[in-house]
Design a protein around this motif. Structure first.
Motif, PDB file in Angstrom:
ATOM      1  N   HIS A  70       0.818  -1.215   0.000  1.00 21.91           N
ATOM      2  CA  HIS A  70       0.000   0.000   0.000  1.00 21.91           C
ATOM      3  C   HIS A  70       0.856   1.272   0.000  1.00 21.91           C
ATOM      4  N   ALA A  71       2.164   1.122  -0.139  1.00 23.19           N
ATOM      5  CA  ALA A  71       3.063   2.275  -0.112  1.00 23.19           C
ATOM      6  C   ALA A  71       2.863   3.172  -1.327  1.00 23.19           C
ATOM      7  N   LYS A  72       3.170   4.446  -1.151  1.00 25.64           N
ATOM      8  CA  LYS A  72       3.174   5.397  -2.261  1.00 25.64           C
ATOM      9  C   LYS A  72       4.594   5.495  -2.812  1.00 25.64           C
ATOM     10  N   LEU A  73       4.703   5.630  -4.136  1.00 26.10           N
ATOM     11  CA  LEU A  73       6.010   5.634  -4.777  1.00 26.10           C
ATOM     12  C   LEU A  73       6.126   6.812  -5.736  1.00 26.10           C
ATOM     13  N   THR A  74       7.204   7.552  -5.628  1.00 29.21           N
ATOM     14  CA  THR A  74       7.547   8.564  -6.630  1.00 29.21           C
ATOM     15  C   THR A  74       8.962   8.273  -7.116  1.00 29.21           C
ATOM     16  N   ILE A  75       9.173   8.443  -8.411  1.00 31.11           N
ATOM     17  CA  ILE A  75      10.491   8.261  -9.005  1.00 31.11           C
ATOM     18  C   ILE A  75      10.835   9.530  -9.757  1.00 31.11           C
ATOM     19  N   ASN A  76      11.921  10.162  -9.363  1.00 31.33           N
ATOM     20  CA  ASN A  76      12.330  11.454  -9.939  1.00 31.33           C
ATOM     21  C   ASN A  76      11.177  12.448  -9.917  1.00 31.33           C
ATOM     22  N   ASP A  77      10.495  12.486  -8.754  1.00 33.01           N
ATOM     23  CA  ASP A  77       9.403  13.426  -8.463  1.00 33.01           C
ATOM     24  C   ASP A  77       8.139  13.152  -9.270  1.00 33.01           C
ATOM     25  N   GLN A  78       8.043  11.996  -9.921  1.00 33.98           N
ATOM     26  CA  GLN A  78       6.838  11.639 -10.666  1.00 33.98           C
ATOM     27  C   GLN A  78       6.109  10.496  -9.947  1.00 33.98           C
ATOM     28  N   PRO A  79       4.813  10.665  -9.653  1.00 35.66           N
ATOM     29  CA  PRO A  79       4.060   9.589  -8.993  1.00 35.66           C
ATOM     30  C   PRO A  79       4.001   8.345  -9.881  1.00 35.66           C
ATOM     31  N   VAL A  80       4.173   7.192  -9.257  1.00 36.56           N
ATOM     32  CA  VAL A  80       4.155   5.916  -9.976  1.00 36.56           C
ATOM     33  C   VAL A  80       3.104   5.017  -9.334  1.00 36.56           C
ATOM     34  N   ARG A  81       2.261   4.413 -10.160  1.00 33.75           N
ATOM     35  CA  ARG A  81       1.200   3.540  -9.644  1.00 33.75           C
ATOM     36  C   ARG A  81       1.803   2.253  -9.089  1.00 33.75           C
ATOM     37  N   VAL A  82       1.360   1.872  -7.892  1.00 34.01           N
ATOM     38  CA  VAL A  82       1.762   0.614  -7.274  1.00 34.01           C
ATOM     39  C   VAL A  82       0.553  -0.308  -7.255  1.00 34.01           C
ATOM     40  N   TYR A  83       0.695  -1.519  -7.786  1.00 32.93           N
ATOM     41  CA  TYR A  83      -0.416  -2.469  -7.868  1.00 32.93           C
ATOM     42  C   TYR A  83      -0.605  -3.211  -6.536  1.00 32.93           C
ATOM     43  N   LYS A  84      -1.686  -3.962  -6.448  1.00 29.02           N
ATOM     44  CA  LYS A  84      -2.060  -4.593  -5.186  1.00 29.02           C
ATOM     45  C   LYS A  84      -0.988  -5.523  -4.636  1.00 29.02           C
ATOM     46  N   ASN A  85      -0.207  -6.118  -5.530  1.00 26.53           N
ATOM     47  CA  ASN A  85       0.851  -7.023  -5.073  1.00 26.53           C
ATOM     48  C   ASN A  85       2.184  -6.299  -4.830  1.00 26.53           C
ATOM     49  N   GLY A  86       2.171  -4.975  -4.950  1.00 29.25           N
ATOM     50  CA  GLY A  86       3.383  -4.200  -4.717  1.00 29.25           C
ATOM     51  C   GLY A  86       4.211  -3.929  -5.961  1.00 29.25           C
ATOM     52  N   ALA A  87       3.803  -4.512  -7.095  1.00 28.53           N
ATOM     53  CA  ALA A  87       4.565  -4.315  -8.325  1.00 28.53           C
ATOM     54  C   ALA A  87       4.329  -2.918  -8.887  1.00 28.53           C
ATOM     55  N   PHE A  88       5.328  -2.406  -9.605  1.00 23.51           N
ATOM     56  CA  PHE A  88       5.188  -1.110 -10.266  1.00 23.51           C
ATOM     57  C   PHE A  88       5.888  -1.146 -11.614  1.00 23.51           C
ATOM     58  N   LEU A  89       5.421  -0.294 -12.526  1.00 22.75           N
ATOM     59  CA  LEU A  89       6.003  -0.153 -13.848  1.00 22.75           C
ATOM     60  C   LEU A  89       5.846   1.297 -14.270  1.00 22.75           C
ATOM     61  N   ALA A  90       6.947   1.899 -14.724  1.00 20.54           N
ATOM     62  CA  ALA A  90       6.895   3.293 -15.149  1.00 20.54           C
ATOM     63  C   ALA A  90       7.772   3.472 -16.378  1.00 20.54           C
ATOM     64  N   TYR A  91       7.443   4.486 -17.159  1.00 20.66           N
ATOM     65  CA  TYR A  91       8.204   4.847 -18.345  1.00 20.66           C
ATOM     66  C   TYR A  91       8.624   6.295 -18.165  1.00 20.66           C
TER      67      TYR A  91
END
Length: 251
Positions: free
Chosen positions: A57-78
Motif C-alpha cells: 500500500h506504499a506510495k512511490l515517486t520516481i524522480n518526483d513523478q508519482p508511480v502507480r503501485v499495484y495490489k501485489n506491490g509491483a510497479f512499472l513506469a516509463y
C-alpha cells in the motif's frame, strides 16, 4: 526526579526503536534497469523501470513523478532519461515513514559523426563484459561507426552495425580480445576493440556449483526478469559466465 528522567529516556528509546522498525519494513526492489547498466538513447529519451515495493500500500515517486503501485506491490513506469551518469531517485512512503532508494545507470547517446568524419566510436563497441561460452554458441558484436559506408555486418541509419559469429575454435582457452573493422568503398579501414573478451568455458570435467544463500536469484538473462528462487543446497551444472553472472543448466 531520577525516576522521571529514567522513564523519559526509556520512552524516547522506545519511540526511536519503533521508527527504526517501520523504516526497515519499507523496501524496494528494482528488477530493471540493474545498478550500473549502460543504456543507449536512440529516437526516444525514456526507458522503463519496474520492480516491487513493500508494503504494497506504499506510495512511490520516481524522480518526483508519482508511480502507480499495484495490489501485489509491483510497479512499472516509463520515465525520461538524460545523457551521461543518470540516477533514478525512488521515494517510498508508507505509514508515515519515507525511505529513499537510488539506482544509477549510464545513458549513451549515439555519436553524431560530422560531415567527412570517418571511424568507429570506441565507447560503443560490444560486448562490454567478458564472456565464457561453449563451442557452437553465437557471440553478438555491435558498434557505432560512420553511417552508410558498408561493412561485413548489418548497419542502420544511425550508424549502428550488428553481427554475430560462432565459436568454433577449441583453442580459445585463454581470454581473447574482439576487434571490429569498418571498411569504406575506398578501402579505408577503421578498427576498435571491445572491452569484453571471449573464452571457452571448460566442460571436461563438468563444472558444478551449489547454492549457499538463503535465496539465490535465478534470472532468464543478466539484468532480466526473475525466473526462480533457489534455496540453499541446490547443486547445478554451470555452463558459462557473462561478467559476474554464472549460467546453469536446468535439465
Amino acid at each position: 526526579m531520577k525516576r522521571r528522567t529514567f522513564a523519559l529516556i526509556i520512552s524516547t528509546i522506545g519511540l526511536l526503536t519503533g521508527s527504526a522498525s517501520l523504516l526497515s519494513q519499507v523496501r524496494l526492489s528494482i528488477v530493471y534497469p540493474q545498478e550500473g547498466d549502460t543504456l543507449r538513447a536512440f529516437a526516444y529519451d525514456s526507458t522503463y523501470i519496474f520492480g516491487q515495493v513493500s508494503p504494497p500500500h506504499a506510495k512511490l515517486t520516481i524522480n518526483d513523478q508519482p508511480v502507480r503501485v499495484y495490489k501485489n506491490g509491483a510497479f512499472l513506469a516509463y520515465l525520461p532519461l538524460a545523457e551521461g551518469e543518470f540516477f533514478f531517485r525512488c521515494l517510498v512512503e508508507a505509514d508515515g515513514t519515507q525511505k529513499e532508494f537510488m539506482r544509477r545507470i549510464l545513458v549513451l547517446k549515439p555519436k553524431r559523426f560530422r560531415e567527412g568524419e570517418w571511424g568507429i566510436d570506441p565507447a560503443s563497441v560490444e560486448p562490454r563484459l567478458d564472456h565464457q561460452l561453449t563451442i557452437g554458441e553465437r557471440v553478438t558484436v555491435a558498434f557505432q561507426g560512420t553511417p552508410g559506408d558498408g561493412s561485413a555486418v548489418r548497419g542502420t541509419g544511425e550508424g549502428w552495425y550488428v553481427g554475430t559469429f560462432i565459436l568454433r575454435s577449441e583453442e580459445i582457452f585463454t581470454w581473447t580480445g574482439i576487434e571490429v573493422l569498418l571498411i569504406n568503398a575506398f578501402g579505408d579501414t577503421a578498427a576498435a576493440r571491445a572491452r569484453g573478451r571471449i573464452a571457452l568455458w571448460p566442460e571436461n570435467p563438468p563444472q558444478m556449483a551449489e547454492t549457499t544463500r538463503d535465496k539465490t536469484v535465478l534470472r532468464t538473462q543478466k539484468g532480466k526478469s526473475y525466473a526462480y528462487f533457489l534455496p540453499p543446497g541446490v547443486r547445478c551444472r554451470v555452463t558459462g559466465q557473462v561478467g559476474d553472472y554464472y549460467r546453469i543448466r536446468l535439465s
